[in-house]
Design a protein around this motif. Sequence first.
Motif, PDB file in Angstrom:
ATOM      1  N   ILE A 169      -8.023  -5.378  32.699  1.00 18.87           N
ATOM      2  CA  ILE A 169      -7.396  -6.502  32.007  1.00 18.87           C
ATOM      3  C   ILE A 169      -6.334  -7.075  32.943  1.00 18.87           C
ATOM      4  O   ILE A 169      -5.494  -6.327  33.457  1.00 18.87           O
ATOM      5  CB  ILE A 169      -6.704  -6.057  30.701  1.00 18.87           C
ATOM      6  N   VAL A 170      -6.366  -8.389  33.163  1.00 15.10           N
ATOM      7  CA  VAL A 170      -5.346  -9.040  33.980  1.00 15.10           C
ATOM      8  C   VAL A 170      -4.431  -9.840  33.068  1.00 15.10           C
ATOM      9  O   VAL A 170      -4.885 -10.712  32.319  1.00 15.10           O
ATOM     10  CB  VAL A 170      -5.976  -9.960  35.038  1.00 15.10           C
ATOM     11  N   ILE A 171      -3.145  -9.534  33.110  1.00 19.60           N
ATOM     12  CA  ILE A 171      -2.166 -10.215  32.268  1.00 19.60           C
ATOM     13  C   ILE A 171      -1.855 -11.589  32.865  1.00 19.60           C
ATOM     14  O   ILE A 171      -1.684 -11.735  34.077  1.00 19.60           O
ATOM     15  CB  ILE A 171      -0.883  -9.373  32.142  1.00 19.60           C
ATOM     16  N   GLY A 172      -1.764 -12.608  31.983  1.00 21.51           N
ATOM     17  CA  GLY A 172      -1.534 -13.964  32.452  1.00 21.51           C
ATOM     18  C   GLY A 172      -0.177 -14.542  32.125  1.00 21.51           C
ATOM     19  O   GLY A 172       0.251 -15.526  32.730  1.00 21.51           O
ATOM     20  N   ARG A 173       0.497 -13.956  31.138  1.00 23.81           N
ATOM     21  CA  ARG A 173       1.848 -14.418  30.808  1.00 23.81           C
ATOM     22  C   ARG A 173       2.656 -13.251  30.257  1.00 23.81           C
ATOM     23  O   ARG A 173       2.078 -12.256  29.798  1.00 23.81           O
ATOM     24  CB  ARG A 173       1.831 -15.577  29.807  1.00 23.81           C
ATOM     25  N   SER A 207       2.025  -8.377  18.962  1.00 26.48           N
ATOM     26  CA  SER A 207       1.170  -7.733  17.974  1.00 26.48           C
ATOM     27  C   SER A 207      -0.252  -7.639  18.505  1.00 26.48           C
ATOM     28  O   SER A 207      -0.644  -8.350  19.435  1.00 26.48           O
ATOM     29  CB  SER A 207       1.179  -8.536  16.670  1.00 26.48           C
ATOM     30  N   GLU A 208      -1.033  -6.782  17.885  1.00 27.92           N
ATOM     31  CA  GLU A 208      -2.436  -6.662  18.283  1.00 27.92           C
ATOM     32  C   GLU A 208      -3.173  -7.973  18.030  1.00 27.92           C
ATOM     33  O   GLU A 208      -4.040  -8.370  18.812  1.00 27.92           O
ATOM     34  CB  GLU A 208      -3.095  -5.510  17.526  1.00 27.92           C
ATOM     35  N   ALA A 209      -2.815  -8.670  16.949  1.00 29.56           N
ATOM     36  CA  ALA A 209      -3.487  -9.919  16.607  1.00 29.56           C
ATOM     37  C   ALA A 209      -3.272 -11.004  17.655  1.00 29.56           C
ATOM     38  O   ALA A 209      -4.150 -11.851  17.873  1.00 29.56           O
ATOM     39  CB  ALA A 209      -3.005 -10.410  15.240  1.00 29.56           C
ATOM     40  N   GLU A 210      -2.117 -10.993  18.306  1.00 33.10           N
ATOM     41  CA  GLU A 210      -1.824 -12.039  19.292  1.00 33.10           C
ATOM     42  C   GLU A 210      -1.985 -11.563  20.737  1.00 33.10           C
ATOM     43  O   GLU A 210      -1.790 -12.337  21.677  1.00 33.10           O
ATOM     44  CB  GLU A 210      -0.389 -12.552  19.091  1.00 33.10           C
ATOM     45  N   ALA A 211      -2.370 -10.310  20.925  1.00 32.42           N
ATOM     46  CA  ALA A 211      -2.360  -9.706  22.267  1.00 32.42           C
ATOM     47  C   ALA A 211      -3.226 -10.461  23.263  1.00 32.42           C
ATOM     48  O   ALA A 211      -2.838 -10.642  24.425  1.00 32.42           O
ATOM     49  CB  ALA A 211      -2.808  -8.249  22.172  1.00 32.42           C
ATOM     50  N   LEU A 212      -4.399 -10.914  22.862  1.00 28.57           N
ATOM     51  CA  LEU A 212      -5.306 -11.558  23.814  1.00 28.57           C
ATOM     52  C   LEU A 212      -4.781 -12.904  24.295  1.00 28.57           C
ATOM     53  O   LEU A 212      -5.267 -13.434  25.307  1.00 28.57           O
ATOM     54  CB  LEU A 212      -6.697 -11.708  23.211  1.00 28.57           C
ATOM     55  N   ASP A 213      -3.791 -13.478  23.595  1.00 32.05           N
ATOM     56  CA  ASP A 213      -3.182 -14.730  24.057  1.00 32.05           C
ATOM     57  C   ASP A 213      -2.465 -14.541  25.393  1.00 32.05           C
ATOM     58  O   ASP A 213      -2.182 -15.519  26.080  1.00 32.05           O
ATOM     59  CB  ASP A 213      -2.170 -15.250  23.031  1.00 32.05           C
ATOM     60  N   VAL A 220     -11.863   4.388  22.950  1.00 32.63           N
ATOM     61  CA  VAL A 220     -11.085   4.855  21.802  1.00 32.63           C
ATOM     62  C   VAL A 220     -10.072   3.783  21.398  1.00 32.63           C
ATOM     63  O   VAL A 220      -9.923   3.445  20.220  1.00 32.63           O
ATOM     64  CB  VAL A 220     -10.365   6.175  22.142  1.00 32.63           C
ATOM     65  N   TYR A 221      -9.372   3.244  22.386  1.00 33.70           N
ATOM     66  CA  TYR A 221      -8.367   2.204  22.150  1.00 33.70           C
ATOM     67  C   TYR A 221      -8.839   0.939  22.852  1.00 33.70           C
ATOM     68  O   TYR A 221      -9.015   0.915  24.072  1.00 33.70           O
ATOM     69  CB  TYR A 221      -7.000   2.640  22.680  1.00 33.70           C
ATOM     70  N   GLY A 222      -9.041  -0.130  22.065  1.00 35.22           N
ATOM     71  CA  GLY A 222      -9.601  -1.355  22.593  1.00 35.22           C
ATOM     72  C   GLY A 222      -8.598  -2.209  23.347  1.00 35.22           C
ATOM     73  O   GLY A 222      -7.396  -1.912  23.422  1.00 35.22           O
ATOM     74  N   VAL A 223      -9.095  -3.303  23.906  1.00 38.01           N
ATOM     75  CA  VAL A 223      -8.300  -4.170  24.769  1.00 38.01           C
ATOM     76  C   VAL A 223      -7.072  -4.705  24.058  1.00 38.01           C
ATOM     77  O   VAL A 223      -5.943  -4.602  24.560  1.00 38.01           O
ATOM     78  CB  VAL A 223      -9.180  -5.321  25.301  1.00 38.01           C
ATOM     79  N   ALA A 224      -7.245  -5.318  22.902  1.00 35.29           N
ATOM     80  CA  ALA A 224      -6.110  -5.914  22.196  1.00 35.29           C
ATOM     81  C   ALA A 224      -5.077  -4.849  21.817  1.00 35.29           C
ATOM     82  O   ALA A 224      -3.866  -5.073  21.943  1.00 35.29           O
ATOM     83  CB  ALA A 224      -6.593  -6.652  20.952  1.00 35.29           C
ATOM     84  N   TYR A 225      -5.571  -3.703  21.376  1.00 32.01           N
ATOM     85  CA  TYR A 225      -4.640  -2.625  21.021  1.00 32.01           C
ATOM     86  C   TYR A 225      -3.829  -2.188  22.229  1.00 32.01           C
ATOM     87  O   TYR A 225      -2.611  -1.994  22.142  1.00 32.01           O
ATOM     88  CB  TYR A 225      -5.405  -1.433  20.448  1.00 32.01           C
ATOM     89  N   LEU A 226      -4.482  -2.042  23.388  1.00 33.13           N
ATOM     90  CA  LEU A 226      -3.778  -1.553  24.577  1.00 33.13           C
ATOM     91  C   LEU A 226      -2.707  -2.531  25.045  1.00 33.13           C
ATOM     92  O   LEU A 226      -1.601  -2.123  25.412  1.00 33.13           O
ATOM     93  CB  LEU A 226      -4.776  -1.294  25.707  1.00 33.13           C
ATOM     94  N   VAL A 227      -3.020  -3.826  25.045  1.00 32.38           N
ATOM     95  CA  VAL A 227      -2.017  -4.815  25.455  1.00 32.38           C
ATOM     96  C   VAL A 227      -0.820  -4.765  24.520  1.00 32.38           C
ATOM     97  O   VAL A 227       0.339  -4.744  24.957  1.00 32.38           O
ATOM     98  CB  VAL A 227      -2.632  -6.230  25.493  1.00 32.38           C
ATOM     99  N   SER A 228      -1.082  -4.715  23.229  1.00 35.32           N
ATOM    100  CA  SER A 228       0.011  -4.634  22.252  1.00 35.32           C
ATOM    101  C   SER A 228       0.801  -3.340  22.415  1.00 35.32           C
ATOM    102  O   SER A 228       2.039  -3.348  22.459  1.00 35.32           O
ATOM    103  CB  SER A 228      -0.557  -4.723  20.831  1.00 35.32           C
ATOM    104  N   TYR A 229       0.091  -2.231  22.532  1.00 36.67           N
ATOM    105  CA  TYR A 229       0.731  -0.919  22.641  1.00 36.67           C
ATOM    106  C   TYR A 229       1.642  -0.845  23.858  1.00 36.67           C
ATOM    107  O   TYR A 229       2.811  -0.453  23.761  1.00 36.67           O
ATOM    108  CB  TYR A 229      -0.345   0.158  22.713  1.00 36.67           C
TER     109      TYR A 229
END
Length: 281
Positions: free
Chosen positions: A129-133, A139-145, A217-226
Amino acid sequence: MKFVRYGAQGAEKPGLVDATGAIRDLSGHISDLSGASIDPDALAKLASVDPASLPLVSSDERLGACVAGTGKFICIGLNYSDHAAETGATVPPEPIIFMKATSAISGPNDDLLIPRGSEKTDWEVELGIVIGRKAKYVSEAEALDYVAGYCTIHDVSERAFQTERSGQWTKGKSCDTFGPTGPWLVTKDEVPDPQDLRLWLKVNGETMQDGTTKTMVYGVAYLVSYLSQFMSLQPGDIISTGTPPGVGMGMKPPRYLKPGDVIELGIDGLGSQRQTARADA
């Protein structure tokens, strides 16, 4: 869209992969794939650029890591239930986090250097996963933003350094060339479900790993939020999300890389890598 960095090590330029698979020079539009240029909104604006208007890049050019300016290379351990089972480990109640030194980052097809004293250099194909901002307390709901896109990662590991030399895992993960990254930075719109991607790896043509991100076990959105609860994530930071089963240490008997071995790996839609192992000088 698919972005690359090409050219000699330390002098890479940004590029765009066109519909035919050819690389087009993007340096007239951005200076590099780093910082503000990989903000998701900035990458989306590049969609208006006509690839045919960009200079064609020779297919002989070396490919560098697909993102520059990485401040943190964060890795997640034992994040595939089937990989944890093959190593005899218990799935952790929270993600296992460790760091890989950014000096380990290399191009997707650069030689893989087996470090001095190594007897247990191992392979691990992983979704990156490459972070862009900047992401902090998201939150997990907004993590992919906050995600610029995804890439193929080879999380090379020296198992004796990692687990038999005391201390933390970092020294078994951070040797030079232990982090081939790319070839492409693929934007989120081309990866509708990062939890449904096939990963594979071969050594000397023999398939070793053939898995899917469905078993994470822990998905992309969860990991960014976590992760954002413990540290701010910055543009260019990389999160390597763990590996499926088939690593050398899980075989009976274990099998490890030696000079001359050829490692090929890839993720559906994210491109493939090819490295030749050789002894470090």
